[in-house]
Scaffold this active site. Sequence first.
Site, mmCIF file in Angstrom:
data_model
loop_
_atom_site.group_PDB
_atom_site.id
_atom_site.type_symbol
_atom_site.label_atom_id
_atom_site.label_comp_id
_atom_site.label_asym_id
_atom_site.label_seq_id
_atom_site.Cartn_x
_atom_site.Cartn_y
_atom_site.Cartn_z
ATOM 1 N N LEU A 93 10.216 -27.438 21.594
ATOM 2 C CA LEU A 93 9.006 -26.718 22.002
ATOM 3 C C LEU A 93 8.868 -26.893 23.512
ATOM 4 C CD1 LEU A 93 6.518 -25.227 20.794
ATOM 5 C CD2 LEU A 93 5.363 -27.441 20.727
ATOM 6 N N HIS A 110 13.049 -15.626 16.121
ATOM 7 C CA HIS A 110 12.679 -16.492 15.009
ATOM 8 C C HIS A 110 13.055 -15.813 13.689
ATOM 9 C CE1 HIS A 110 10.554 -19.672 12.951
ATOM 10 N NE2 HIS A 110 10.069 -18.739 12.150
#
Length: 203
Positions: A93, A110
């Site tokens: 992240l 994703h």
Amino acid sequence: MKKIAVLASGNGSNLQAIIDAMEQGKIKGAEVKLVVSDKKDAYALKRAQQKNIATKTFLPAEFTSREDYDQAIVTYLQDMQIDLVVLAGFMRLLAPLFVAAFPNRIMNIHPSLLPAFPGACGVADALAYGVKVTGCTVHFVDEGMDTGPIILQESLPVYDHDTVESLQQRIHVLEHRLYPQAIALWVQGKIKLEGRRCLIDDN
Ligand code: GRF
């Protein structure tokens, strides 16, 4: 020529799809200048080297905090005058300072139809939940986990006989088409943000 940096932790099949699309003239006006990894044995690095693309590894263990780590990458990318950061299986992240350094200039792919099934196990989570349709999403990166504005999405059916592997394999095929397409739209300046909606000018 827009300069793209691809960040990858693993196999790098999306990186390969982007390189191939460029070689086929499907993304005009951009080049992959650099591939960055957080893993020294990432196969993505080999793929880059095979194409004479510069590579750089930043090992998290060599930094004292997530901020220091991300700042080192940001400084490197800025020194190389990178225009667009493309996350392709980069399993970290990004810190807010990274996102702030490249506002709406970081993309991610994703393997689910966001906002369903964010996080590291999108395919397995969708299968276990029992959805009949899933897919993949290309989005800009904000500070959240897979929460940024959606650029492109495509769906596919989930079959009763699907396993995580079979589903993942079909999603990869979609990804390899969708990611180059999203990058090409960005390079051509065809993505307009209104709030969190990405409007695509396809003329
Ligand atoms: C892809 O499925 C992508 O959706 C996810 O990580 C995977 C990376 O695969 N973010 P690869 O390394 O590009 O083959």
